[in-house]
Design a protein around this motif. Sequence first.
Motif, PDB file in Angstrom:
ATOM      1  N   MET A  59       0.881  -1.183   0.126  1.00 11.53           N
ATOM      2  CA  MET A  59      -0.074   0.006  -0.104  1.00 11.53           C
ATOM      3  C   MET A  59       0.884   1.369  -0.074  1.00 11.53           C
ATOM      4  O   MET A  59       0.571   2.231  -0.778  1.00 11.53           O
ATOM      5  N   LEU A  60       1.880   1.329   0.751  1.00 12.00           N
ATOM      6  CA  LEU A  60       2.946   2.366   0.809  1.00 12.00           C
ATOM      7  C   LEU A  60       3.563   2.564  -0.251  1.00 12.00           C
ATOM      8  O   LEU A  60       3.979   3.555  -0.903  1.00 12.00           O
ATOM      9  N   GLN A  61       3.872   1.228  -1.141  1.00  4.05           N
ATOM     10  CA  GLN A  61       4.788   1.491  -2.292  1.00  4.05           C
ATOM     11  C   GLN A  61       3.835   2.157  -3.371  1.00  4.05           C
ATOM     12  O   GLN A  61       4.226   2.693  -4.406  1.00  4.05           O
ATOM     13  N   THR A  62       2.382   1.730  -3.385  1.00  5.48           N
ATOM     14  CA  THR A  62       1.364   2.058  -4.408  1.00  5.48           C
ATOM     15  C   THR A  62       1.291   3.701  -4.199  1.00  5.48           C
ATOM     16  O   THR A  62       1.466   4.640  -5.080  1.00  5.48           O
ATOM     17  N   LYS A  63       1.345   4.453  -2.812  1.00  3.15           N
ATOM     18  CA  LYS A  63       1.463   5.668  -2.481  1.00  3.15           C
ATOM     19  C   LYS A  63       2.724   6.655  -3.068  1.00  3.15           C
ATOM     20  O   LYS A  63       2.614   7.432  -3.553  1.00  3.15           O
ATOM     21  N   ILE A  64       3.905   5.845  -2.844  1.00  2.00           N
ATOM     22  CA  ILE A  64       4.894   6.510  -3.450  1.00  2.00           C
ATOM     23  C   ILE A  64       4.850   6.513  -4.881  1.00  2.00           C
ATOM     24  O   ILE A  64       5.419   7.522  -5.551  1.00  2.00           O
ATOM     25  N   LYS A  65       4.402   5.422  -5.468  1.00  2.00           N
ATOM     26  CA  LYS A  65       4.538   5.786  -7.161  1.00  2.00           C
ATOM     27  C   LYS A  65       3.530   6.718  -7.435  1.00  2.00           C
ATOM     28  O   LYS A  65       3.789   7.427  -8.432  1.00  2.00           O
ATOM     29  N   ALA A  66       2.131   7.020  -6.706  1.00  2.00           N
ATOM     30  CA  ALA A  66       1.363   8.126  -7.143  1.00  2.00           C
ATOM     31  C   ALA A  66       2.103   9.457  -6.858  1.00  2.00           C
ATOM     32  O   ALA A  66       1.988  10.387  -7.662  1.00  2.00           O
ATOM     33  N   MET A  67       2.755   9.334  -5.723  1.00  2.00           N
ATOM     34  CA  MET A  67       3.644  10.681  -5.508  1.00  2.00           C
ATOM     35  C   MET A  67       4.714  11.035  -6.479  1.00  2.00           C
ATOM     36  O   MET A  67       4.743  12.172  -6.826  1.00  2.00           O
ATOM     37  N   GLN A  68       5.292  10.017  -6.941  1.00  2.00           N
ATOM     38  CA  GLN A  68       6.314  10.148  -8.131  1.00  2.00           C
ATOM     39  C   GLN A  68       5.593  10.837  -9.502  1.00  2.00           C
ATOM     40  O   GLN A  68       5.985  11.660  -9.927  1.00  2.00           O
ATOM     41  N   GLU A  69       4.467  10.213  -9.704  1.00  2.00           N
ATOM     42  CA  GLU A  69       3.878  10.609 -10.685  1.00  2.00           C
ATOM     43  C   GLU A  69       3.246  12.217 -10.748  1.00  2.00           C
ATOM     44  O   GLU A  69       3.251  12.933 -11.372  1.00  2.00           O
ATOM     45  N   LEU A  70       3.189  12.558  -9.372  1.00  2.00           N
ATOM     46  CA  LEU A  70       3.026  14.039  -9.186  1.00  2.00           C
ATOM     47  C   LEU A  70       3.978  14.957  -9.272  1.00  2.00           C
ATOM     48  O   LEU A  70       3.792  15.989  -9.431  1.00  2.00           O
ATOM     49  N   GLY A  71       5.125  14.236  -9.436  1.00  2.00           N
ATOM     50  CA  GLY A  71       6.739  14.930  -9.238  1.00  2.00           C
ATOM     51  C   GLY A  71       7.529  15.152  -8.042  1.00  2.00           C
ATOM     52  O   GLY A  71       8.308  15.916  -8.110  1.00  2.00           O
ATOM     53  N   VAL A  72       6.859  14.348  -7.011  1.00  2.00           N
ATOM     54  CA  VAL A  72       7.768  14.300  -6.125  1.00  2.00           C
ATOM     55  C   VAL A  72       8.965  13.405  -6.323  1.00  2.00           C
ATOM     56  O   VAL A  72       8.998  12.213  -6.751  1.00  2.00           O
ATOM     57  N   GLN A  73      10.279  13.955  -5.893  1.00  2.00           N
ATOM     58  CA  GLN A  73      11.421  13.357  -6.114  1.00  2.00           C
ATOM     59  C   GLN A  73      11.780  12.460  -4.838  1.00  2.00           C
ATOM     60  O   GLN A  73      11.803  12.901  -3.880  1.00  2.00           O
ATOM     61  N   VAL A  74      11.768  10.977  -5.181  1.00  2.00           N
ATOM     62  CA  VAL A  74      12.164  10.012  -3.996  1.00  2.00           C
ATOM     63  C   VAL A  74      13.494   9.611  -3.951  1.00  2.00           C
ATOM     64  O   VAL A  74      13.868   8.992  -5.008  1.00  2.00           O
ATOM     65  N   GLU A  75      14.205   9.792  -2.838  1.00  2.00           N
ATOM     66  CA  GLU A  75      15.565   9.388  -2.840  1.00  2.00           C
ATOM     67  C   GLU A  75      15.560   8.113  -1.351  1.00  2.00           C
ATOM     68  O   GLU A  75      14.564   8.400  -0.502  1.00  2.00           O
ATOM     69  N   ALA A  76      16.660   7.394  -1.470  1.00  2.00           N
ATOM     70  CA  ALA A  76      16.996   6.745  -0.419  1.00  2.00           C
ATOM     71  C   ALA A  76      18.219   6.407  -0.135  1.00  2.00           C
ATOM     72  O   ALA A  76      19.078   6.587  -0.969  1.00  2.00           O
ATOM     73  N   CYS A  77      18.461   6.387   1.372  1.00  2.00           N
ATOM     74  CA  CYS A  77      19.851   6.140   1.849  1.00  2.00           C
ATOM     75  C   CYS A  77      20.469   4.750   1.149  1.00  2.00           C
ATOM     76  O   CYS A  77      19.714   3.870   1.587  1.00  2.00           O
ATOM     77  N   LYS A  78      21.412   4.698   0.597  1.00  2.00           N
ATOM     78  CA  LYS A  78      21.775   3.464   0.075  1.00  2.00           C
ATOM     79  C   LYS A  78      22.334   2.615   1.204  1.00  2.00           C
ATOM     80  O   LYS A  78      22.323   1.224   0.960  1.00  2.00           O
ATOM     81  N   ARG A  79      23.098   3.151   2.116  1.00  2.00           N
ATOM     82  CA  ARG A  79      23.550   2.236   3.222  1.00  2.00           C
ATOM     83  C   ARG A  79      22.429   1.630   4.011  1.00  2.00           C
ATOM     84  O   ARG A  79      22.362   0.507   4.366  1.00  2.00           O
ATOM     85  N   CYS A  80      21.243   2.413   3.966  1.00  2.00           N
ATOM     86  CA  CYS A  80      20.251   1.744   4.885  1.00  2.00           C
ATOM     87  C   CYS A  80      19.503   0.712   3.649  1.00  2.00           C
ATOM     88  O   CYS A  80      19.169  -0.579   4.342  1.00  2.00           O
ATOM     89  N   THR A  81      19.242   1.137   2.621  1.00  2.00           N
ATOM     90  CA  THR A  81      18.760   0.080   1.716  1.00  2.00           C
ATOM     91  C   THR A  81      19.636  -1.153   1.652  1.00  2.00           C
ATOM     92  O   THR A  81      18.976  -2.525   1.346  1.00  2.00           O
TER      93      THR A  81
END
Length: 117
Positions: A59-81
């Motif tokens: 569900m959160l993955q779906t929210k992230i995808k929708a946010m990206q489609e709106l133009g939100v830039q999503v970044e993640a910490c490589k050490r964390c991932t």
Amino acid sequence: MKMNTNTNKIVVLWTSGDPEVAEKVCLMYTEAAKKNSWFEQVVLVVWGPSAKLLSENPMLQTKIKAMQELGVQVEACKRCTDTYGVTAQFEKMNIDVKGMGEELSDYLKDGWHSLSF
């Protein structure tokens, strides 16, 4: 006097592994900030326990995808991932996985607004 040109930019730091905080506060605000043009540029940084939560929650993955489609830039910490073993999964989700310490510091030094959850 130098005018701060970054007052219309926000970086949202999402660190909480709590799904309720993610859904009902962090992602809700971040999406609204972009959708309602409260800020011109909106960056969401997935860091720490939020990386594990996002990797396990469709569900959160779906929210992230929708946010990206709106133009939100999503970044993640490589050490964390890397720690959670989800780097490839995040890259498939079109999340920009990279070292975030210096990147976040640059946002702050450049005068971006910041908000943490």
